[in-house]
Design a protein around this motif. Structure first.
Motif, PDB file in Angstrom:
ATOM      1  N   TYR A 419       0.813  -1.216   0.000  1.00 56.44           N
ATOM      2  CA  TYR A 419       0.000   0.000   0.000  1.00 56.44           C
ATOM      3  C   TYR A 419       0.845   1.263   0.000  1.00 56.44           C
ATOM      4  CZ  TYR A 419      -3.407  -3.451   1.285  1.00 56.44           C
ATOM      5  OH  TYR A 419      -4.190  -4.557   1.297  1.00 56.44           O
ATOM      6  N   CYS A 420       1.846   1.277  -0.852  1.00 49.53           N
ATOM      7  CA  CYS A 420       2.694   2.453  -0.915  1.00 49.53           C
ATOM      8  C   CYS A 420       2.654   3.072  -2.285  1.00 49.53           C
ATOM      9  CB  CYS A 420       4.153   2.063  -0.623  1.00 49.53           C
ATOM     10  SG  CYS A 420       4.364   1.431   0.992  1.00 49.53           S
ATOM     11  N   LEU A 421       3.161   4.264  -2.325  1.00 45.98           N
ATOM     12  CA  LEU A 421       3.277   4.929  -3.610  1.00 45.98           C
ATOM     13  C   LEU A 421       4.741   5.271  -3.786  1.00 45.98           C
ATOM     14  CD1 LEU A 421       0.946   7.639  -4.980  1.00 45.98           C
ATOM     15  CD2 LEU A 421       3.346   7.857  -5.293  1.00 45.98           C
ATOM     16  N   VAL A 422       5.360   4.733  -4.796  1.00 46.62           N
ATOM     17  CA  VAL A 422       6.769   5.015  -5.031  1.00 46.62           C
ATOM     18  C   VAL A 422       6.859   5.967  -6.213  1.00 46.62           C
ATOM     19  CG1 VAL A 422       8.988   3.989  -5.640  1.00 46.62           C
ATOM     20  CG2 VAL A 422       7.397   2.738  -4.184  1.00 46.62           C
ATOM     21  N   GLY A 423       7.475   7.110  -5.997  1.00 44.91           N
ATOM     22  CA  GLY A 423       7.516   8.122  -7.040  1.00 44.91           C
ATOM     23  C   GLY A 423       8.397   7.730  -8.210  1.00 44.91           C
ATOM     24  N   SER A 424       8.325   8.504  -9.273  1.00 46.84           N
ATOM     25  CA  SER A 424       9.061   8.118 -10.463  1.00 46.84           C
ATOM     26  C   SER A 424      10.553   8.337 -10.264  1.00 46.84           C
ATOM     27  CB  SER A 424       8.577   8.915 -11.666  1.00 46.84           C
ATOM     28  OG  SER A 424       8.415  10.244 -11.335  1.00 46.84           O
ATOM     29  N   HIS A 425      11.322   7.557 -10.939  1.00 46.09           N
ATOM     30  CA  HIS A 425      12.789   7.601 -10.927  1.00 46.09           C
ATOM     31  C   HIS A 425      13.359   7.370  -9.544  1.00 46.09           C
ATOM     32  CE1 HIS A 425      13.124   8.898 -15.047  1.00 46.09           C
ATOM     33  NE2 HIS A 425      12.194   9.787 -14.829  1.00 46.09           N
ATOM     34  N   SER A 426      12.648   6.802  -8.654  1.00 49.82           N
ATOM     35  CA  SER A 426      13.235   6.581  -7.334  1.00 49.82           C
ATOM     36  C   SER A 426      13.629   5.114  -7.211  1.00 49.82           C
ATOM     37  CB  SER A 426      12.261   6.980  -6.239  1.00 49.82           C
ATOM     38  OG  SER A 426      11.067   6.276  -6.408  1.00 49.82           O
ATOM     39  N   THR A 427      14.476   4.867  -6.267  1.00 50.84           N
ATOM     40  CA  THR A 427      14.936   3.506  -6.074  1.00 50.84           C
ATOM     41  C   THR A 427      14.593   3.082  -4.672  1.00 50.84           C
ATOM     42  OG1 THR A 427      16.794   4.163  -7.420  1.00 50.84           O
ATOM     43  CG2 THR A 427      16.912   2.001  -6.407  1.00 50.84           C
ATOM     44  N   ALA A 428      13.897   1.989  -4.551  1.00 58.18           N
ATOM     45  CA  ALA A 428      13.630   1.468  -3.214  1.00 58.18           C
ATOM     46  C   ALA A 428      14.546   0.267  -3.063  1.00 58.18           C
ATOM     47  CB  ALA A 428      12.178   1.062  -3.114  1.00 58.18           C
ATOM     48  N   ARG A 429      15.644   0.487  -2.386  1.00 57.80           N
ATOM     49  CA  ARG A 429      16.613  -0.587  -2.410  1.00 57.80           C
ATOM     50  C   ARG A 429      16.933  -1.047  -1.018  1.00 57.80           C
ATOM     51  NH1 ARG A 429      22.816   0.071  -3.761  1.00 57.80           N
ATOM     52  NH2 ARG A 429      22.178   1.249  -5.565  1.00 57.80           N
ATOM     53  N   GLU A 430      16.776  -2.243  -0.791  1.00 56.70           N
ATOM     54  CA  GLU A 430      17.192  -2.754   0.504  1.00 56.70           C
ATOM     55  C   GLU A 430      16.944  -4.237   0.485  1.00 56.70           C
ATOM     56  OE1 GLU A 430      18.664  -1.017   2.762  1.00 56.70           O
ATOM     57  OE2 GLU A 430      18.894  -2.741   4.083  1.00 56.70           O
ATOM     58  N   HIS A 431      17.833  -4.907   1.043  1.00 59.14           N
ATOM     59  CA  HIS A 431      17.648  -6.343   1.109  1.00 59.14           C
ATOM     60  C   HIS A 431      16.710  -6.658   2.251  1.00 59.14           C
ATOM     61  CE1 HIS A 431      19.076 -10.065  -0.455  1.00 59.14           C
ATOM     62  NE2 HIS A 431      19.118 -10.561   0.766  1.00 59.14           N
ATOM     63  N   ASN A 432      15.677  -7.375   1.938  1.00 65.29           N
ATOM     64  CA  ASN A 432      14.711  -7.750   2.984  1.00 65.29           C
ATOM     65  C   ASN A 432      14.139  -6.571   3.739  1.00 65.29           C
ATOM     66  OD1 ASN A 432      14.803 -10.464   2.596  1.00 65.29           O
ATOM     67  ND2 ASN A 432      16.671 -10.670   3.786  1.00 65.29           N
ATOM     68  N   SER A 433      13.962  -5.498   3.090  1.00 59.26           N
ATOM     69  CA  SER A 433      13.369  -4.385   3.820  1.00 59.26           C
ATOM     70  C   SER A 433      11.874  -4.441   3.652  1.00 59.26           C
ATOM     71  CB  SER A 433      13.897  -3.054   3.305  1.00 59.26           C
ATOM     72  OG  SER A 433      13.274  -2.787   2.067  1.00 59.26           O
TER      73      SER A 433
END
Lengths: 468, 399
Positions: A419-433
């Motif tokens: 239930y999130c909104l990730v904006g354009s050109h962004s990176t959601a990076r994380e192992h097991n986050s």
């Protein structure tokens, strides 16, 4: 020519800034087609051959250069650009193109998605020689959860009070809650002419209007009116019952003054014939009092209220998500684009749409979602109830639920996004986050974000660390 | 052997007239021919609705909820916008009544002529007539043309064909527009004045006049008579489902005439009070029969029984060369759903289509034999019903 179509595509999308920050509203993908495609498709299906599109320079540039934005319409589009910062209302835009308007206009908004039978609206306009004819629909509750929203949807929207007569077609009263101080005030002159009025509040205005040419000329002389929906329509509805309209009226006076001398003679002779027809015809739109049809009034406003069918205005995030769910019903293209590379061992639900040039790898599960153009989805990814826009990369093992991932974002390995909104050109990076519920990331231009736990907060541009 | 036989066949061919298509709906060959013609003219075909009573299965029956415009493009390019508007107004009943429909038709034709430009290498006199043909088919699909409209169209077509080829376009158009204006002025407005003048002679003080439904001409006569200070009162008889009498009642009462309003079922109770009956007509047929709103023949019949004089008022442009002796052969079937009525929230006939043996019949016209009509008041004078063919012959000689 009977009607000219005008498409208003210069709006900013002020109620869904998270989505429109990078992509202008008319080009937001809905069911993998730009939003502007839907009203254009509606106009084309109905038989229009050319449309005047009022839009910003940015949109015009993107339409002509970006290969992903394919409008796919056979109609001739006459793009008129206005300055983005000019802060023009819809009526201002109509005034801007007054020279191009040669006959009556059909004004449509770029965020309208509907399968309405337009002939119902236009027939009211034609048969009753109306000045205004509009489309409204019964509002449906939005059922999908909206990312980034805290709890129940707040009733920030002010209610609209719409008064119609017994037939449900003649528009008698229109006011927004914001304009009313204590209660609904209805003039006695309206009640005398129409003693039975039905007032409805649960209606969605489709922002589709048929306007007479004389209204556009009237706007040219009255520069104080800047919005069609907010000011012009309530003004016209009120003017139906004002005393001055039932003798030489304000609007037609300007109309006649603009005509050349020889034409005035012809029109006045024809008015006589129209009067003769009405005199000899035994039809009346109401009964119970001694007045003629339409109470002798020459300004008439009509509305067609749709009971069933799709009618959405995509101007909030909730509407955007709902529209993505229902958009596939409006066109017959196959759910999975033929150019998409879909591996055999993945599970794609029947109500999902896969865009062109996608790469879906093994063991992925995609249910009730829309995957945009040129998106890469790696192995073991589970996407449910989400909207993935163009150019997104989703690495292995992610679990995306009920979210909106904007274009060109990168979702790192093992991310769990609910239930999130990730904006354009962004990176959601994380192992097991885990990105916890109701989180919104608005990011632009490839900043990296390290995510730790987040709860009900919103991050804005250029931040590197998302804090609690 | 040679010549006489040939002459006989020639005469025979000119006597046999083809049946109009709108009364042959149950003949599939005719329907196919009509569909082909409409396709050629790019007009959509309107489909029939609901179960038709077998006696009237040769006529069209359309539904108001399925207008022809849903099959047309918006904006309309094939058909002129004013004709589309007119067709809509006909099918929804906004323009109803023989005179109103004719005036509206001529008004729309004026717009068409004004917007017309002759294509290169074509002659206005031939091309404009060809342009009008699809419009007339369209209007026919919206609502079958009335006799008065048919006569008006014949007149216009004749006027257009008579335009000399060396005439310039602007001049030709102005000529046509003035012709149309003159036609309306002479045949409708002045005719109404003349008929009122004759009719007022027939109205004496203390009269009780019975009228049926709404006739613009009869209303006109009564208003004029009232203005000339005749003392009379009016009984307005009305019938479902159209209930046009309400509009007639409103206009008469607005002028100050004292009126009574009854439904047609009360006719025999009210007739002993009546001194004269004034009826309007949709058309006057060549054998003297009067074609008018359904119910008129009943009024005339009961009035004859009570020996009340029946006067029919009709302009000469509504005289028609058709011959009919019953109401079945050629009529109009209106939307059967109009017969459904909702009382206290319940509509009893809501699911009438599910009952296989039930048919709803909503007739629009009926014919009254000349034996029941005492006098016909036209703009040429007051004539008996049987003199109608004479008037027609004189009119044809004129033209």
């Amino acid at each position: 020519m009977e009607l000219q179509a005008v498409l208003m595509a210069a709006g900013g999308g002020s109620r869904m800034m998270d989505l429109t920050y990078n992509t202008p509203k008319p080009l937001l993908p809905v069911g993998n087609k730009p939003l502007i495609w839907y009203p254009l498709n509606l106009l084309e299906r109905v038989g229009f051959e050319e449309v005047i599109v009022i839009t910003t320079k940015e949109v015009q540039k993107m339409i002509s250069t970006d290969p992903k934005v394919k409008l796919d319409v056979k109609m001739k589009l006459d793009l008129v650009c206005i300055q983005e910062d000019a802060d023009m209302g819809t009526a201002d835009a109509l005034r801007h193109i007054q020279q191009k308007v040669k006959t009556d206009v059909l004004v449509v908004s770029c965020d309208l998605i509907t399968d309405a039978a337009l002939h119902e609206v236009v027939d009211l306009f034609r048969a009753h020689n109306a000045t205004l004819s509009m489309l409204m629909s019964k509002a449906h509750e939005f059922t999908e959860t909206v990312p980034g929203q805290k709890g129940k949807k707040k009733t920030g929207e002010q209610r609209d009070f719409v008064g119609v007569d017994g037939t449900g077609k003649r528009l008698l009263f229109m006011a927004n809650e914001a304009d009313l101080d204590e209660g609904v005030v209805i003039r006695k002159s309206i009640m005398r002419k129409h003693p039975r009025m039905h007032i409805k509040t649960g209606l969605v205005d489709a922002h589709l209007y048929c306007l007479k040419k004389s209204v556009v000329d009237f706007l040219a002389d009255n520069k104080s009116i800047s919005s069609i929906r907010g000011e012009l329509v309530p003004y016209l509805v009120r003017k139906q019952f004002s005393k001055s309209t039932n003798s030489p009226k304000v609007i037609d006076e300007t109309h006649q003054n603009l005509k050349k001398n020889d034409k005035i003679q012809i029109s006045s002779r024809d008015e006589e014939l129209l009067h003769l027809t009405q005199e000899r015809s035994c039809w009346n739109d109401h009964r119970g009092d001694m007045s003629d049809a339409y109470h002798g009034g020459r300004l008439r406003c009509y509305v067609h209220i749709m009971d069933e069918g799709i009618c959405y205005r995509v101007n909030t995030l909730a509407a955007y998500i709902e529209a993505n769910r229902l958009a596939p019903k409006l066109f017959d293209e196959p759910a999975v684009h033929p150019s998409a590379v879909v591996s055999e061992r993945c599970l794609i639900g029947a109500d999902s749409i896969i865009g062109a040039s996608c790469q879906i790898s093994d063991k992925t599960s995609i249910k009730r979602s829309t995957i945009g153009v040129s998106t890469t989805v790696r192995e073991k990814v589970k996407v449910t109830n989400s909207i993935i826009m163009h150019g997104v990369t989703i690495e292995e093992g992610c679990n995306i639920q009920g979210s909106v991932i904007c274009s060109n974002a990168v979702i790192g390995r093992g991310a769990d996004i609910k239930y999130c909104l990730v904006g354009s050109h962004s990176t959601a990076r994380e192992h097991n986050s885990k990105i916890a519920p109701e989180k919104r990331l608005t990011e632009c231009h490839r900043a990296e974000v390290n995510i730790t736990y987040h709860y009900k907060s919103i991050t804005y541009n250029n931040c590197h660390k998302v804090s609690k | 052997r040679g010549v006489p036989y040939q002459t006989v066949t020639l005469i025979h061919q000119s006597m046999v007239k083809r049946l109009p298509e709108h009364v042959q709906v149950d003949d599939p060959a005719v329907v196919k021919r009509l569909a082909k013609k409409l396709e050629r003219q790019q007009i959509p075909l309107r489909s029939d609705y609901g179960y038709k009573v077998s006696l009237f299965s040769h006529l069209h029956q359309y539904s108001r909820k399925a207008p022809l415009t849903q099959l047309l493009s918006i904006p309309s390019t094939v058909i002129h916008p004013s004709i589309v508007r007119l067709g809509l107004q006909y099918s929804q009943g906004i323009v109803a009544g023989s005179n109103a429909r004719s005036v509206a038709l001529l008004h729309a034709f004026k717009q068409v002529i004004r917007d017309y430009t002759t294509p290169p290498n074509e002659e206005l006199s031939r091309d404009l007539v060809n342009k009008l043909k699809p419009y007339i088919s369209f209007l026919n699909q919206c609502r079958p043309l009335s006799a008065s409209m048919g006569n008006a169209i014949k007149y216009i077509k004749k006027e257009i064909s008579n335009i000399p080829s060396q005439c310039k376009e602007e001049e030709a158009k102005t000529k046509l527009l003035t012709c149309i204006d003159r036609y309306i002025e002479e045949k409708i407005v002045l005719a109404a004045k003349a008929i009122s003048k004759y009719a007022i002679e027939k109205i004496s003080d203390g009269d009780v006049i019975l009228v049926y439904g709404y006739s613009s001409l009869v209303n006109n006569i009564l208003c004029e008579a009232f203005e000339k200070s005749r003392k009379f009162r009016v009984i307005v008889v009305d019938s479902r489902p159209r209930l046009e009498g309400r509009e007639a009642l409103r206009r008469l009462v607005q002028r100050g005439i004292s009126c009574t309003y009854v439904l047609i079922s009360a006719l025999s109770y009210i007739l002993p009070e009546v001194s004269k009956v004034f009826l309007g007509a949709h058309a006057l047929l060549a054998n003297g029969y009067v074609m008018s709103r359904v119910g008129t023949s009943q009024i005339a019949l009961v009035a004859r029984t009570y020996n009340v004089p029946v006067l029919v008022c009709c302009e000469t442009y509504k005289f028609c060369e058709r011959v009919q002796t019953d109401s079945f052969v050629s009529n109009e079937l209106d939307d059967p759903d109009d017969l459904m009525v909702t009382r206290k929230g319940k509509t009893q006939l809501e699911n009438w289509q599910d009952v296989s043996s039930l048919g709803l019949l909503n007739l629009v016209y009926d014919v009254t034999p000349p034996d029941f009509v005492d006098l016909v008041i036209t703009d040429l004078g007051m004539i008996p019903c049987t003199s109608v063919p004479v008037v027609l012959r004189v009119k044809n000689l004129d033209q």
